[in-house]
Design a protein around this motif. Structure first.
Motif, PDB file in Angstrom:
ATOM      1  N   GLN A   1     -26.551   0.900  43.006  1.00 38.16           N
ATOM      2  CA  GLN A   1     -26.086   2.220  42.030  1.00 38.16           C
ATOM      3  C   GLN A   1     -25.109   2.893  43.041  1.00 38.16           C
ATOM      4  O   GLN A   1     -25.047   2.942  44.187  1.00 38.16           O
ATOM      5  N   LYS A   2     -24.019   3.535  42.107  1.00 41.08           N
ATOM      6  CA  LYS A   2     -23.208   4.459  42.840  1.00 41.08           C
ATOM      7  C   LYS A   2     -22.379   3.598  43.832  1.00 41.08           C
ATOM      8  O   LYS A   2     -22.415   3.975  44.970  1.00 41.08           O
ATOM      9  N   ILE A   3     -21.852   2.661  43.291  1.00 47.88           N
ATOM     10  CA  ILE A   3     -20.981   1.694  44.356  1.00 47.88           C
ATOM     11  C   ILE A   3     -19.637   1.601  43.925  1.00 47.88           C
ATOM     12  O   ILE A   3     -19.014   1.719  42.798  1.00 47.88           O
ATOM     13  N   SER A   4     -18.782   1.540  45.082  1.00 44.94           N
ATOM     14  CA  SER A   4     -17.204   1.490  44.777  1.00 44.94           C
ATOM     15  C   SER A   4     -16.756   0.038  45.243  1.00 44.94           C
ATOM     16  O   SER A   4     -15.725  -0.440  44.956  1.00 44.94           O
ATOM     17  N   SER A   5     -17.735  -0.589  46.040  1.00 50.22           N
ATOM     18  CA  SER A   5     -17.435  -2.085  46.220  1.00 50.22           C
ATOM     19  C   SER A   5     -18.597  -2.845  46.512  1.00 50.22           C
ATOM     20  O   SER A   5     -19.750  -2.134  46.844  1.00 50.22           O
ATOM     21  N   ARG A   6     -18.441  -4.263  46.769  1.00 46.96           N
ATOM     22  CA  ARG A   6     -19.689  -4.929  46.943  1.00 46.96           C
ATOM     23  C   ARG A   6     -19.434  -6.178  47.428  1.00 46.96           C
ATOM     24  O   ARG A   6     -18.156  -6.770  47.254  1.00 46.96           O
TER      25      ARG A   6
ATOM     26  N   ILE B   1     -17.210 -12.209  50.168  1.00 51.97           N
ATOM     27  CA  ILE B   1     -15.962 -11.616  49.567  1.00 51.97           C
ATOM     28  C   ILE B   1     -16.349 -10.188  48.951  1.00 51.97           C
ATOM     29  O   ILE B   1     -17.607  -9.832  48.725  1.00 51.97           O
ATOM     30  N   LYS B   2     -15.255  -9.324  49.520  1.00 57.36           N
ATOM     31  CA  LYS B   2     -15.401  -7.956  49.022  1.00 57.36           C
ATOM     32  C   LYS B   2     -14.614  -7.683  47.596  1.00 57.36           C
ATOM     33  O   LYS B   2     -13.589  -7.980  47.417  1.00 57.36           O
ATOM     34  N   ILE B   3     -15.467  -7.075  46.726  1.00 54.19           N
ATOM     35  CA  ILE B   3     -15.101  -6.645  45.411  1.00 54.19           C
ATOM     36  C   ILE B   3     -15.193  -5.349  45.016  1.00 54.19           C
ATOM     37  O   ILE B   3     -16.049  -4.752  45.607  1.00 54.19           O
ATOM     38  N   ALA B   4     -14.094  -4.829  44.804  1.00 61.81           N
ATOM     39  CA  ALA B   4     -13.961  -3.325  44.282  1.00 61.81           C
ATOM     40  C   ALA B   4     -13.484  -3.148  43.061  1.00 61.81           C
ATOM     41  O   ALA B   4     -13.329  -4.258  42.251  1.00 61.81           O
ATOM     42  N   PHE B   5     -13.750  -2.019  42.466  1.00 57.99           N
ATOM     43  CA  PHE B   5     -13.747  -1.993  40.899  1.00 57.99           C
ATOM     44  C   PHE B   5     -12.529  -0.837  40.441  1.00 57.99           C
ATOM     45  O   PHE B   5     -12.500   0.198  41.398  1.00 57.99           O
ATOM     46  N   LYS B   6     -12.069  -1.014  39.683  1.00 54.27           N
ATOM     47  CA  LYS B   6     -10.985  -0.145  38.914  1.00 54.27           C
ATOM     48  C   LYS B   6     -11.106  -0.125  37.598  1.00 54.27           C
ATOM     49  O   LYS B   6     -11.585  -0.555  36.855  1.00 54.27           O
ATOM     50  N   ASN B   7     -10.405   1.159  37.300  1.00 53.87           N
ATOM     51  CA  ASN B   7     -10.301   1.552  35.626  1.00 53.87           C
ATOM     52  C   ASN B   7      -9.250   0.709  34.980  1.00 53.87           C
ATOM     53  O   ASN B   7      -8.141   0.761  35.591  1.00 53.87           O
ATOM     54  N   ALA B   8      -9.381   0.117  33.758  1.00 50.36           N
ATOM     55  CA  ALA B   8      -8.350  -0.721  33.420  1.00 50.36           C
ATOM     56  C   ALA B   8      -7.375   0.186  32.511  1.00 50.36           C
ATOM     57  O   ALA B   8      -6.151  -0.504  32.566  1.00 50.36           O
ATOM     58  N   ASP B   9      -7.783   1.326  32.530  1.00 50.52           N
ATOM     59  CA  ASP B   9      -6.685   2.255  31.727  1.00 50.52           C
ATOM     60  C   ASP B   9      -5.653   2.834  32.546  1.00 50.52           C
ATOM     61  O   ASP B   9      -4.408   2.893  32.422  1.00 50.52           O
TER      62      ASP B   9
ATOM     63  N   ASP C   1      -5.714   2.160  36.214  1.00 54.82           N
ATOM     64  CA  ASP C   1      -5.681   1.030  37.524  1.00 54.82           C
ATOM     65  C   ASP C   1      -6.113   2.112  38.727  1.00 54.82           C
ATOM     66  O   ASP C   1      -5.599   1.668  39.920  1.00 54.82           O
ATOM     67  N   LYS C   2      -7.007   3.100  38.570  1.00 54.82           N
ATOM     68  CA  LYS C   2      -7.533   3.761  39.818  1.00 54.82           C
ATOM     69  C   LYS C   2      -8.796   3.223  39.971  1.00 54.82           C
ATOM     70  O   LYS C   2      -9.562   2.856  39.285  1.00 54.82           O
ATOM     71  N   ILE C   3      -9.040   3.314  41.426  1.00 58.36           N
ATOM     72  CA  ILE C   3     -10.464   2.814  42.169  1.00 58.36           C
ATOM     73  C   ILE C   3     -11.552   3.717  41.388  1.00 58.36           C
ATOM     74  O   ILE C   3     -11.442   4.944  41.523  1.00 58.36           O
ATOM     75  N   ILE C   4     -12.456   3.164  41.016  1.00 58.52           N
ATOM     76  CA  ILE C   4     -13.768   3.825  40.415  1.00 58.52           C
ATOM     77  C   ILE C   4     -14.919   3.738  41.141  1.00 58.52           C
ATOM     78  O   ILE C   4     -14.960   2.629  41.839  1.00 58.52           O
ATOM     79  N   THR C   5     -16.137   4.430  40.806  1.00 55.32           N
ATOM     80  CA  THR C   5     -17.411   4.328  41.523  1.00 55.32           C
ATOM     81  C   THR C   5     -18.233   3.641  40.301  1.00 55.32           C
ATOM     82  O   THR C   5     -18.176   4.690  39.244  1.00 55.32           O
ATOM     83  N   LEU C   6     -19.138   2.903  40.292  1.00 56.55           N
ATOM     84  CA  LEU C   6     -19.857   2.567  39.045  1.00 56.55           C
ATOM     85  C   LEU C   6     -21.244   3.053  39.407  1.00 56.55           C
ATOM     86  O   LEU C   6     -21.820   3.163  40.351  1.00 56.55           O
ATOM     87  N   ASP C   7     -21.788   3.392  38.148  1.00 56.73           N
ATOM     88  CA  ASP C   7     -23.191   4.154  38.211  1.00 56.73           C
ATOM     89  C   ASP C   7     -23.844   3.018  38.617  1.00 56.73           C
ATOM     90  O   ASP C   7     -25.031   3.420  39.373  1.00 56.73           O
TER      91      ASP C   7
END
Length: 159
Positions: A70-75, A35-43, A45-51
């Motif tokens: 580290q420094k990922i936008s999807s997993r 499964i490919k999981i990406a990350f968004k800002n809850a405020d 709704d934009k794609i973010i990169t996590l530290d």
């Protein structure tokens, strides 16, 4: 000389018998997709990169730590391949930080690929929920509803 010819003939026959077809090796992406999981800002709704992101998965015998990235936008995360209708995935942003549990529900379909690869599972009717509103994951959104390959994002976590 007689033994040398016998040894040579045995080696030649052994080499001929040991040759296998190309379908013995499962290396061209024919296995069960993750499964490919990406990350968004809850405020906004934009794609973010996590530290940093720590992931653990319960495959039925307790949690298995998949480690830190580290420094990922999807997993990409492997799901259960037994007959369970769900997989529990745990996310945290720090090593000793609070953890969010996300249950990913699905139906599976098995397809025969080759003798080397065996069966390939595909996941359909993807559904996800976070049992309690928690920190760090605030909300979960579904992207693509089925997992056939690892190209498209299936799940968005809102932080």
């Amino acid at each position: 000389m007689k033994y040398f010819k016998f040894l040579l003939l045995t080696l030649m026959l052994g080499m001929l018998c040991s040759c296998g077809g190309d379908d013995d090796i499962c290396e061209s992406g024919e296995g069960t997709p993750r499964i490919k999981i990406a990350f968004k800002n809850a405020d906004n709704d934009k794609i973010i990169t996590l530290d940093s992101l720590y992931v653990a998965v319960d495959y039925g015998n307790g949690k298995v730590q998949l480690g830190k990235q580290q420094k990922i936008s999807s997993r990409l995360i492997p799901l259960r391949v037994d007959d369970s209708p769900y997989t529990d995935v745990y996310f945290r942003l720090a090593d000793k930080g609070t953890e969010s549990k996300v249950r990913i529900s699905y139906t599976t379909k098995s397809t025969y690929v080759s003798p080397g690869c065996g069966l390939k599972k595909t996941y359909e009717n993807l559904n996800s929920d976070s049992p309690t509103p928690s920190n760090p994951v605030k909300k979960v959104e579904i992207g693509q509803n089925n997992i056939e390959n690892e190209d498209k994002t299936n799940l968005y976590l809102l932080f």
